[in-house]
Design an enzyme around this catalytic site. Structure first.
Site, PDB file in Angstrom:
ATOM      1  N   LYS A 164       0.857  -1.193   0.000  1.00 55.73           N
ATOM      2  CA  LYS A 164       0.000   0.000   0.000  1.00 55.73           C
ATOM      3  C   LYS A 164       0.892   1.242   0.000  1.00 55.73           C
ATOM      4  O   LYS A 164       1.890   1.283   0.730  1.00 55.73           O
ATOM      5  CB  LYS A 164      -0.885  -0.036   1.250  1.00 55.73           C
ATOM      6  CG  LYS A 164      -1.939   1.052   1.325  1.00 55.73           C
ATOM      7  CD  LYS A 164      -2.742   0.903   2.630  1.00 55.73           C
ATOM      8  CE  LYS A 164      -3.868   1.899   2.748  1.00 55.73           C
ATOM      9  NZ  LYS A 164      -4.618   1.762   4.016  1.00 55.73           N
ATOM     10  N   SER A 202      -9.491   1.758   3.380  1.00 56.44           N
ATOM     11  CA  SER A 202      -8.675   2.486   2.428  1.00 56.44           C
ATOM     12  C   SER A 202      -7.687   1.630   1.640  1.00 56.44           C
ATOM     13  O   SER A 202      -7.156   2.084   0.640  1.00 56.44           O
ATOM     14  CB  SER A 202      -7.897   3.563   3.178  1.00 56.44           C
ATOM     15  OG  SER A 202      -6.981   2.952   4.086  1.00 56.44           O
ATOM     16  N   SER A 217      -9.354  -0.497   7.651  1.00 52.83           N
ATOM     17  CA  SER A 217      -8.870  -0.315   6.282  1.00 52.83           C
ATOM     18  C   SER A 217      -8.257  -1.538   5.612  1.00 52.83           C
ATOM     19  O   SER A 217      -8.013  -1.524   4.414  1.00 52.83           O
ATOM     20  CB  SER A 217      -7.853   0.832   6.240  1.00 52.83           C
ATOM     21  OG  SER A 217      -8.528   2.068   6.230  1.00 52.83           O
TER      22      SER A 217
END
Lengths: 471, 489
Positions: A73, A148, A172
């Site tokens: 990420k 996210s 997330s």
């Protein structure tokens, strides 16, 4: 799509090589670029690393993760690569160092293939808040993959990486895992070093993994867990071999069902799936009892007070003065700050900075921040009390399955409710995992969440692994 | 000024920032070395790069325990760091790591001696840890330049109660704090270089009033004299204001040393809401009783204790002891000289005191040298004093020897030998010279015998001159007197 276990078997059998595997992954990334799951791809470096690992495999000197192709990420630092955090304000920023988790993965011969798209600074539940465009759900491109860590979840679901590292501040990792139908593990706060994870809310942020199987998550945790001198909040607690807990045996396991997690707003298909998972455990020898987490109703409010307070301070460094985006036309210092931050941050980030600044302000601190801290302790105590009588809790990961893009962007409160079952784990610092269990009437994946005691990832991994094989 | 004592009483509190002499910064391993090239002592952590985390340097805690113990503070078994949030280009993270609600040291005091010799305790509210910000340099052509070398250098912030009642007391308190931190070897105390900084809070009230008046804060006080001057200025301003029917407004002032005035900061600059909250990146600082005990054991003797011991042990006057213990390095020097004395007598201790306060300090002050690096080693000065004590050289000759030691760095024995400076104490030889002098100065001898006793000094001088200063003056005196007496009719 291959699990790491399959890859290891193939590598041992000599039917593939790391180089070939990496080439395949890179091809899938290229072909699936429309999903917008990646913000940068390290084609050459990944292939070079794959060749190196192939040589090590031939020599018998390869590490534990040889053959695992990992995406990261874009909120975790990889040396000499951009770390945008999905924000315009860090568009050109190149990290001068590796996050501890990246060092640890590479030391065990994982191959880093690229960085994943995300909600800006990990703030969001749909990966629509990226300055680089939204990420699309593989199964239905009109829908969101959750967030996210939506880019990470899609990367794994679409076969663009064996595993992806994500971050989980309020759900997330788990919520996008649920939406995309992969396994997502948020370890205990302090289990994995945060050094090199760009902070959103420091006392909530955890690095974890998304993978096709629980076993792969366990393998990654084996490598990334453990104390790090560079992170004072990382725990000095021994790291067991988490794969040894995956024995498909739930006899005598005490499972708690928090009644507050099955109330209004829960999609009936999701409810049915979670109830089915509970039945499965019961049929296989687990005991099930209802428990109460009485402060559940304050979870979202407490989370949004405390996490935004920390975020308002953590994001102060992006001011255009030293690195990152700087507005051109400003005439004085205050103007430069205002313009750089107004133009550099997206609206959700600005909303949370303002919220956080407000709750820390003179005259409001006691009413919001201090009270929030008190409620956080109450929520922690709720869990401690529940874990007196049960070994883990089973809940839905999210109240719904993947929703349509654009459906909630104008209604932040509804969007925040998407994390209603996940934020409590971050408030309490306990581990949680989302494992796919069934589908809704539209064929969209449903995730079941298992929550455990602090530093007892072994139990939730065991249950997730069991449900994974039973679904 | 007179109004102060008659009708108004100033109330002053000081906040002192002492830059700590740790090897590395408070939260990363960068060097704290002063004077390095701009922006060279930096790393991702002190630059506030995305993703970095602070890790506490435990030497900082050690230093705080030291200063806390030396100022009679309670040392908190658990204290926490907080973030002080504000935007400034030389503050890379957008916040300073500091302590707010739970500081490490609380409730102490520092004793000052006022000019009338009375002791007064100045209460300390707290002493806490804080990291320094960088430096903005505004005077270079067009742009503002930022040097972040200082970012993350540890500070101890020492906050007094509003116990100070005059600018003079403020000055004395600062002198005491400076002496203390230097004794504890936790700060070099250099105010001009910014390693000791001071902000002052001041208000005035009618004599007899118990409620505090409205205070103002004065910043940018970078010398002890400025503190005194700025406080005088501000006290007078406040009194004038009140006398003319005005009201003091709570505000922050900047001391302009050039103009000798305190000017209000623009309200925009002072309208800070620091939004303090506990720093989630750091764990609480835990200090157990063992640690405190160890630190207490390792605590160097403080200036006051050492002064009292000097008076007791060496029987030197309090005046001498005050000067000798004003700086740890000077007191160390004195004691090193004493150690190398062959004969440990009160007379010799006083000799050492005189030489250290006189000649050594003179050179230290005029040449601005560090006592610890004084060109005359204490053992050499001790040896020189041994030579005076055993009569090898006279005090007068010693002055020349000392000068020679300063420039050549040679041992006093070598100098005395090389220059043939050994004192003549042989009565026969001296007597002969006296005879010569008396022969050559018959006129003066006549007038002495005629009752002009002042001439005696002249004759002593002539004799000393004839021996090139090497004769033992005591023997010259005795013999000359005897000789002249015998010549009396």
């Amino acid at each position: 799509m291959k699990t790491f276990e399959t890859i290891q078997t193939e590598l041992r059998a000599g039917t593939t090589t790391c180089e070939r595997l990496t080439g395949e992954y890179l091809g899938t990334i290229e072909a699936g670029s429309g999903l917008n799951a990646f913000l940068s791809v390290f084609s050459e470096k990944a292939v070079a690393q794959a060749r190196l690992v192939d040589r090590k495999l031939a020599d018998g000197t390869a590490g534990k993760l040889a053959g695992m192709v990992v995406s990261i990420k874009d909120v975790i630092c990889v040396k000499d690569e951009r770390v945008t955090c999905g924000s315009k304000i860090l568009e050109q920023f190149i990290s001068p160092y590796n996050a501890t988790v990246v060092d640890r993965l590479v030391a065990e011969d994982a191959i880093i293939v690229g960085k994943n798209n995300m909600d800006e600074f990990a703030m969001g539940s749909s990966t629509e808040n990226s300055a680089y465009g939204r990420v699309k759900l593989v199964q239905d491109e009109t829908r969101v993959p959750g967030g996210s860590s939506g880019g990470s979840a899609v990367a794994v679901r679409a076969g663009m990486a064996t595993v992806s590292l994500g971050s989980d501040t309020g759900g997330s990792i788990r919520q996008p895992a649920s939406f995309t139908g992969v396994v997502g593990l948020k370890p205990t706060y302090g289990r994995v070093s945060r050094f090199g994870l760009v902070a959103f809310a420091s006392s909530f942020d955890s690095i974890g993994s998304l993978a096709l199987t629980t076993r792969d998550c366990a393998q990654v945790l084996n490598v990334i867990a453990g104390h790090d001198e560079r992170d004072s909040t990382s725990a000095k607690i021994p790291v067991p071999d988490f794969t040894s807990a995956l024995d498909k045996n739930v006899i005598g396991l005490r499972v708690g069902i928090p009644k507050e997690y099955f109330g209004e707003g829960l999609d009936p298909d999701v409810r049915t799936a979670v109830e089915k998972s509970i039945d499965t455990l019961k049929k296989n020898g687990a005991t099930v009892e209802e428990v109460s987490l009485p402060h559940t109703e304050y979870t979202i409010a407490t989370y949004y007070i405390l996490a935004t307070a920390e975020a308002s301070s953590n994001l102060a460094r992006y001011d255009g003065a030293r690195y990152g985006y700087r507005a051109k036309k400003a005439r004085d210092l205050a103007g430069m700050y205002t313009a750089s931050r107004s133009e550099g941050f997206g609206s959700e980030v600005k909303r949370r900075i303002m919220l956080g600044t407000y709750v820390l302000s003179a005259g409001y601190y006691d009413a919001y921040y201090r009270k929030g801290q008190k409620v956080r302790r109450l929520i922690q105590q709720d869990f401690l009390k529940a874990f007196d009588s049960v070994d883990c809790l089973i809940t839905p990961t999210a109240p719904t399955t993947a929703f349509k893009a654009g459906e909630k962007v104008d209604d932040p409160l509804t969007m925040y409710l998407s994390d209603i079952y996940t934020t409590s784990a971050n408030l309490a610092g306990i581990p949680g995992i989302s494992v796919p269990f069934g589908k809704d009437h539209q064929g969209l994946p449903i995730g079941v969440q298992i929550l455990g005691r602090q530093f007892d990832e072994a139990t939730i991994l065991k249950v997730a692994d069991f449900l994974e094989s039973a679904s | 000024m007179a109004l102060w004592n008659e009708r108004y009483e100033p109330v002053i509190g000081l906040e002192v920032h002492a830059q700590l002499l740790t090897e590395s910064k408070a939260f990363c391993s960068c060097s704290t070395h002063f004077g390095a090239d701009p922006n060279s002592n930096v790393c991702p952590v002190c630059l506030g790069m995305p993703g970095v985390l602070p890790v506490l340097n435990h030497q900082v805690v050690e230093f705080l325990i030291r200063v806390g113990l030396a100022t009679h503070c309670s040392i908190a078994p658990r204290s926490i760091f907080a973030r002080k949030n504000y935007f400034y280009p030389d503050l890379p993270k957008g916040y300073q790591i500091s302590q707010y609600e739970e500081p490490i040291c609380t409730n102490g005091f520092v004793t000052i001696e006022t000019d009338d010799g009375k002791r007064k305790d100045i209460g300390l509210t707290r002493i806490h840890m804080e990291e320094d910000a960088g430096k903005s340099i505004h005077d270079q052509d067009a742009d503002t330049l930022v040097d972040v070398n200082r970012c993350g250098v540890p500070l101890a912030e020492i906050v007094t109660e509003p116990d100070i009642r005059s600018p003079r007391e403020a000055y004395l308190y600062l002198t005491k704090i400076r002496q203390l931190v230097r004794y504890l070897e936790i700060c070099d105390g250099n105010m001009e270089e910014g390693s000791l900084r001071c902000d002052a809070n001041v208000s005035v009230r009618r004599v007899g009033e118990t409620v505090l008046g409205t205070k103002t804060e004065i910043k940018n006080l970078n010398s002890f004299r400025f503190v005194e001057k700025a406080l005088e200025f501000e006290i007078n301003r406040q009194i004038d204001l009140l006398e003319s029917g005005g009201k003091v407004v709570q505000e922050t002032l900047l001391w302009d040393a050039g103009q000798g005035v305190a000017v209000p900061m623009r309200s925009k600059e002072e309208a800070h809401d620091y939004r303090y909250f506990p720093d989630p990146d750091l764990v609480p600082v835990l200090v157990n009783a063992d640690w405190i005990q160890q630190a207490a054991k390792a605590l160097p003797e403080g200036p006051t204790g050492r002064r009292d011991r000097f008076v007791d042990e060496y029987m030197i006057p309090k005046y001498d002891a005050d000067i000798l213990t004003s700086e740890k390095s000077l007191a160390d020097y004195f004691e090193a000289v004493v150690t190398s004395l062959r004969s440990k007598t009160v007379e010799n201790f006083k000799l050492v005191s005189n030489w250290t306060m006189g000649d050594v300090l003179r050179v230290v002050n005029t040449d601005k040298v560090d006592v610890a690096k004084f060109p005359v080693k204490p053992e050499d000065l001790g040896e020189m004093i041994n030579l005076i004590a055993d009569g090898t050289i006279s005090g007068k000759i010693a002055k020349d020897v000392f000068e020679e030691m300063l420039t050549s760095g040679q041992s006093p024995k070598a100098i005395v030998k090389r220059k043939g400076l050994v004192q003549v104490s042989d009565a026969g030889a001296i007597e002969q010279m006296i005879d010569d002098v008396l022969m050559k100065n018959k006129g003066q001898v006549e007038s002495y015998l005629g009752g002009k006793v002042q001439v005696f000094g002249f004759l002593v001088g002539e004799t000393m001159k004839a021996t090139k200063g090497k004769a033992n003056p005591k023997i010259v005196n005795e013999l000359l007197k005897k000789k002249l007496e015998s010549m009396k009719p």
